[in-house]
Design a protein around this motif. Structure first.
Motif, PDB file in Angstrom:
ATOM      1  N   LYS A 244      88.800  40.859  27.787  1.00 37.21           N
ATOM      2  CA  LYS A 244      87.903  40.309  26.772  1.00 37.21           C
ATOM      3  C   LYS A 244      86.983  41.392  26.232  1.00 37.21           C
ATOM      4  O   LYS A 244      86.371  42.153  26.979  1.00 37.21           O
ATOM      5  CB  LYS A 244      87.072  39.167  27.364  1.00 37.21           C
ATOM      6  CG  LYS A 244      86.293  38.375  26.316  1.00 37.21           C
ATOM      7  CD  LYS A 244      85.647  37.132  26.902  1.00 37.21           C
ATOM      8  CE  LYS A 244      84.995  36.287  25.810  1.00 37.21           C
ATOM      9  NZ  LYS A 244      84.358  35.075  26.351  1.00 37.21           N
ATOM     10  N   ASP A 247      84.016  38.394  21.574  1.00 39.16           N
ATOM     11  CA  ASP A 247      84.510  37.019  21.713  1.00 39.16           C
ATOM     12  C   ASP A 247      86.014  36.923  21.480  1.00 39.16           C
ATOM     13  O   ASP A 247      86.544  35.854  21.196  1.00 39.16           O
ATOM     14  CB  ASP A 247      83.759  36.079  20.758  1.00 39.16           C
ATOM     15  CG  ASP A 247      83.789  36.574  19.314  1.00 39.16           C
ATOM     16  OD1 ASP A 247      84.458  37.593  19.044  1.00 39.16           O
ATOM     17  OD2 ASP A 247      83.139  35.943  18.460  1.00 39.16           O
ATOM     18  N   TYR A 249      90.098  38.149  22.884  1.00 41.09           N
ATOM     19  CA  TYR A 249      90.915  38.598  24.014  1.00 41.09           C
ATOM     20  C   TYR A 249      92.019  39.506  23.481  1.00 41.09           C
ATOM     21  O   TYR A 249      92.553  39.282  22.380  1.00 41.09           O
ATOM     22  CB  TYR A 249      91.534  37.398  24.733  1.00 41.09           C
ATOM     23  CG  TYR A 249      90.517  36.492  25.386  1.00 41.09           C
ATOM     24  CD1 TYR A 249      90.100  36.707  26.689  1.00 41.09           C
ATOM     25  CD2 TYR A 249      89.969  35.414  24.682  1.00 41.09           C
ATOM     26  CE1 TYR A 249      89.150  35.870  27.273  1.00 41.09           C
ATOM     27  CE2 TYR A 249      89.031  34.580  25.267  1.00 41.09           C
ATOM     28  CZ  TYR A 249      88.627  34.814  26.565  1.00 41.09           C
ATOM     29  OH  TYR A 249      87.694  33.994  27.137  1.00 41.09           O
TER      30      TYR A 249
END
Length: 547
Positions: A244, A247, A249
């Motif tokens: 991550k 915000d 991935y």
């Protein structure tokens, strides 16, 4: 008018009508393919209902419509009734359409308005001069099986206009409540579901210490540590790892091949997916939100990058459930089992297909899932399946149009005869969870033979399965899926998953188009010429189907 004159007049009219009907029969003949007249249907239905004893009509069903009972009854219905009535009770089957009178649509008021006792009487005793058999003696029921079947027939009831209106309003007003909110009323289904791959495709290793399958220290392709892994994707065929940043991935450049138990590189190479040209050649600049997360979650929000729930939760298939949780009713939740076969299948196809959104890009980004779609809407308004040119081999397709890679069950299935006949994904699979491979409702061959038993109108048209397969019963070559669902779609490296067109791929197609065929895939030491020669000696096969 005197009574005798009235009787003569009525008799004359009745004789005229009967004479005209006989003349019509002589002129046009009598075929079971014809539709019975309104009068015939009314008289036949009235006669059937009058023949049910009063005591049977008034009997009270001792069984309750629990999820467990309905599941058991559903299996019984598929085993015994679906060949005529269809899996959803509509009667749109080869047998049902060609009986006279026609098989009734069990979802409609003509059946649903009967009492439980009347429906049970019909199940046990049948209906004379129709194709409806009696399932009592000599095929006596075990326990309360017939009462349970009544409950299943009741569950097929179509939504009322009020329920339809409630459903439309619910879609607009309800919010996502999470799968755990379903547990209270659907405990057994929930317990099965939470153990499925659907419920565990995305896991946080901090919450699930056993989520990471391999020893990360053995990874020699691209080192990363457990602390860098925010989410783990997959456990069945391959496992991928996501870190991550902010915000978003991003995928690590190594993946675990679960089948071969080896590390492999993970990177979408040039020319291997439609969205690849629109993202830099760097995993850390390819966020999973646009490429993955919409299918691996419930209600991924492209603006906030938040999800209602990770994994394929209940509301992925049933829509937002807040109102249903508060006031459970059929009208405030969506159920694919009560949808037409296109909408029902689209519930699965939204993620089990290769395609792209109709609108691209969306807010400057290219998404690999149907943004804006949720169950209850028309998938075709949001998503188009990946195009294919016959005769051309691509990363996604073989020359005949069957899947070349994984996550194309939908692309395959919509081409199949089964799809055109109204079969749904959940006719075979139960995503709530089963003890069988791929969440099948039954072991694969037993499932196939429910509809495709020897001498079935759906085939095979031989007296025994051995005559159809030319292989010994119980052998690998006698398995339905070995020939009709060969493992030809790549999921990772040399690991393949099964085709879902259900079409038999001939050795000749291997020679012409380089599509793997099941004969020489199993008999790896033999040639396509040997396989083609063997097939041509099978007497029930047309030689023109071998090309």
């Amino acid at each position: 008018m005197k009574t005798w004159k009235l009787l003569v007049w009525v008799s004359a009219v009745a004789s005229l009508v009967l004479g005209l009907y006989i003349i019509r029969l002589i002129w046009f003949g009598f075929s079971t393919a014809d539709q019975p007249s309104y009068l015939e249907k009314t008289v036949a239905r009235a006669a059937r209902n009058l023949a049910i004893p009063r005591r049977a009509r008034l009997e009270v069903n001792p069984s309750k419509a629990t999820p467990e009972v309905l599941q058991e009854a559903g299996e019984s219905f598929l085993d015994r009734c679906a060949v005529c009535h269809g899996p959803e009770g509509a009667g749109e089957t080869s047998v049902g359409r060609n009986l006279y009178p026609k098989v009734p649509d069990l979802r409609l008021p003509q059946t649903q308005n009967l009492t439980d006792g009347e429906i049970r009487y019909i199940i046990r005793n049948g209906v004379r001069l129709t194709g409806m058999p009696g399932w009592a003696k000599p095929h006596d029921e075990q326990g309360d099986d017939s009462w349970k079947l009544v409950l299943f027939v009741r569950s097929l009831r179509q939504l009322t206009s009020e329920e339809h209106a409630q459903q439309s309003a619910t879609v607009k007003s309800a919010h996502y409540a999470g799968s755990q909110s379903c547990q209270k009323c659907h405990a057994q289904i929930y317990e099965h579901w939470r153990k499925t791959p659907m419920a565990n495709v995305v896991r946080d290793p901090r919450d699930h210490p056993d989520a990471i399958i391999p020893d990360l220290a053995t990874n020699s392709i691209a080192k990363f540590t457990k602390d860098q892994v925010a989410l783990v994707y997959g456990s069945l065929w391959k496992q991928r790892y996501f870190t991550k940043r902010g915000d978003d991935y991003f995928p690590e450049p190594a993946q675990w091949d679960v089948t071969r138990r080896v590390w492999r590189p993970y990177f979408v190479a040039k020319g291997t997916d439609w969205w690849e040209p629109y993202y830099p050649a760097d995993n850390m600049q390819r966020p999973t939100g646009p490429t993955c997360d919409g299918c691996h979650s419930v209600d991924y929000n492209i603006d906030t990058k938040q999800v209602a729930e990770w994994n394929v939760g209940c509301e992925k298939c049933h829509g937002p459930g807040s109102e249903h949780v508060e006031h459970p009713s059929r009208g405030n939740i969506l159920n694919p089992a009560r949808m037409d076969y296109v909408s029902a299948n689209d519930t699965c196809i939204q993620c089990h297909s290769q395609g792209r959104p109709l609108t691209n890009p969306i807010e400057g980004k290219y998404y690999d899932w149907p943004v804006g779609y949720h169950v209850g809407l028309n998938l075709g308004d949001f998503w188009q399946l990946e195009e294919h040119t016959l005769g051309e081999t691509t990363f996604t397709h073989y020359p005949d149009g069957s899947a070349h890679k994984n996550r194309m069950q939908g692309n395959d299935f919509v081409q199949s005869v089964m799809y055109r006949r109204g079969v749904t994904c959940f006719s075979c699979h139960d995503v709530h969870g089963t003890d069988h491979y791929a969440q099948l409702r039954k072991p694969a061959d037993k499932l196939c033979l429910d509809c495709h038993g020897p001498l079935s109108l759906n085939g095979p048209r031989t007296g025994t399965l051995e005559e159809h397969t030319h292989h010994k019963k119980g052998s690998a070559g006698s398995s339905c899926i070995a020939c009709h669902m060969p493992k030809i779609a790549t999921t990772v490296a040399d690991v393949k998953v099964r085709s879902h067109t259900f079409a038999f791929i001939t050795p000749a197609m291997t020679d012409k188009y380089k599509i793997p065929n099941p004969c020489t895939s199993c008999h790896a030491d033999k040639t396509t010429a040997w396989a083609a020669g063997a097939l041509r000696r099978w007497p029930e096969r047309s030689p023109w189907r071998m090309d």
